[in-house]
Design a protein around this motif. Structure first.
Motif, mmCIF file in Angstrom:
data_model
loop_
_atom_site.group_PDB
_atom_site.id
_atom_site.type_symbol
_atom_site.label_atom_id
_atom_site.label_comp_id
_atom_site.label_asym_id
_atom_site.label_seq_id
_atom_site.Cartn_x
_atom_site.Cartn_y
_atom_site.Cartn_z
ATOM 1 N N LEU A 6 -2.158 10.706 -2.070
ATOM 2 C CA LEU A 6 -2.370 9.886 -3.206
ATOM 3 C C LEU A 6 -2.465 10.874 -4.505
ATOM 4 O O LEU A 6 -2.342 10.510 -5.602
ATOM 5 C CB LEU A 6 -3.885 9.408 -2.853
ATOM 6 N N LYS A 39 -5.147 0.825 0.077
ATOM 7 C CA LYS A 39 -4.666 2.157 -0.093
ATOM 8 C C LYS A 39 -3.547 2.595 0.910
ATOM 9 O O LYS A 39 -2.744 3.226 0.982
ATOM 10 C CB LYS A 39 -5.765 3.307 -0.312
ATOM 11 N N TRP A 90 -9.999 2.307 3.695
ATOM 12 C CA TRP A 90 -8.534 2.721 3.177
ATOM 13 C C TRP A 90 -7.517 1.264 3.270
ATOM 14 O O TRP A 90 -6.945 1.401 2.374
ATOM 15 C CB TRP A 90 -7.922 3.846 3.927
ATOM 16 N N THR A 111 -8.986 -1.774 1.303
ATOM 17 C CA THR A 111 -8.828 -1.480 -0.195
ATOM 18 C C THR A 111 -7.633 -1.582 -0.834
ATOM 19 O O THR A 111 -7.464 -0.994 -2.088
ATOM 20 C CB THR A 111 -9.720 0.016 -0.616
ATOM 21 N N ALA A 120 0.774 -1.226 -0.013
ATOM 22 C CA ALA A 120 0.148 0.056 0.073
ATOM 23 C C ALA A 120 0.939 1.068 -0.084
ATOM 24 O O ALA A 120 1.936 1.362 0.870
ATOM 25 C CB ALA A 120 -0.964 0.101 1.370
ATOM 26 N N ASN A 155 -5.882 11.764 1.037
ATOM 27 C CA ASN A 155 -6.033 12.050 -0.246
ATOM 28 C C ASN A 155 -4.941 13.044 -0.655
ATOM 29 O O ASN A 155 -4.624 13.091 -1.926
ATOM 30 C CB ASN A 155 -7.428 12.911 -0.304
#
Length: 222
Positions: free
Chosen positions: A220, A98, A93, A96, A63, A217
């Motif tokens: 990313l 991330k 998060w 998934t 991740a 966010n």
């Protein structure tokens, strides 16, 4: 019930002595007296804040975001974060792919250190489930007259009976591992719990899902 920190013949286990000296004689909020900077080399913070071989990691190891949590099992704010905020972060998060979560012990007292040792002895496959169970039951076991004896009752679900608990708390390697985790936190500036690191950026105190999502966010979208 006999105190589980006492071994046969009334001798205190070596592991209990080690952790007791380290965690049992200091104020809960300050930690042990730091080693003078001149006596040791400067810590490699980037290395400490990367995933270590002995770390417990939840989520995809690949991740892009690493969330490191330093927490104490007797800290109410840590319990709140782990039972209220973290499940939402996990669903959106961690599950998934991330974010990966690294949990590290930063016990603020001897009781938290003993609880941390027991979590370590639960095994890697049960570790995060036991951490969750300890935090969810904090209001019961942490306020008992014999907190570790009370906590050990719950650990039977994880396959840890009285003999396993005694063996765990008598193992100096387990105690040393908890102390090493604490020291790693000191080296990167942890002095309270919970303290979070998101890709190396420090956040002191429990954070809401919204606050952490804003940071995720941002990373990313770079």
């Amino acid at each position: 019930m006999r105190n589980i920190l006492i071994v046969a013949g009334g001798l205190v286990a070596v592991a209990a002595i080690a952790a007791g000296v380290y965690f049992g004689t200091r104020p809960a909020s300050t930690g042990p007296a730091p080693t003078p900077a001149a006596a040791t080399a400067a810590p490699d913070k980037a290395a400490i804040l990367s995933v270590q071989p002995d770390d417990h990691v939840e989520g995809d190891p690949k991740a892009p975001i690493t969330l490191i949590e330093y927490a104490s099992f007797t800290c109410p704010h840590c319990a709140h974060f782990n039972t209220v905020e973290l499940p939402k972060i996990k669903e959106k998060w961690i599950d998934t792919g991330k974010v990966k979560l690294v949990y590290r012990d930063f016990p603020l007292d001897q009781t938290a250190a003993r609880a941390a040792e027991l979590a370590q002895c639960a095994g890697k496959d049960k570790y995060f489930a036991v951490v969750d169970m300890i935090f969810r039951g904090q209001g019961n076991w942490a306020t008992a007259s014999d907190p570790i004896a009370e906590l050990s009752k719950s650990l039977r679900i994880a396959g840890m009976g009285e003999n396993e608990v005694k063996a765990c708390l008598a193992d100096p390697k387990v105690a040393d591992g908890v102390i090493a985790s604490y020291r790693s936190g000191e080296e990167v500036g942890v002095d309270s719990t919970p303290t979070l690191f998101v890709n190396g950026e420090q956040f002191k105190g429990a954070r809401s899902v919204e606050e952490l999502e804003a940071t995720f966010n941002k990373l990313l979208n770079k």
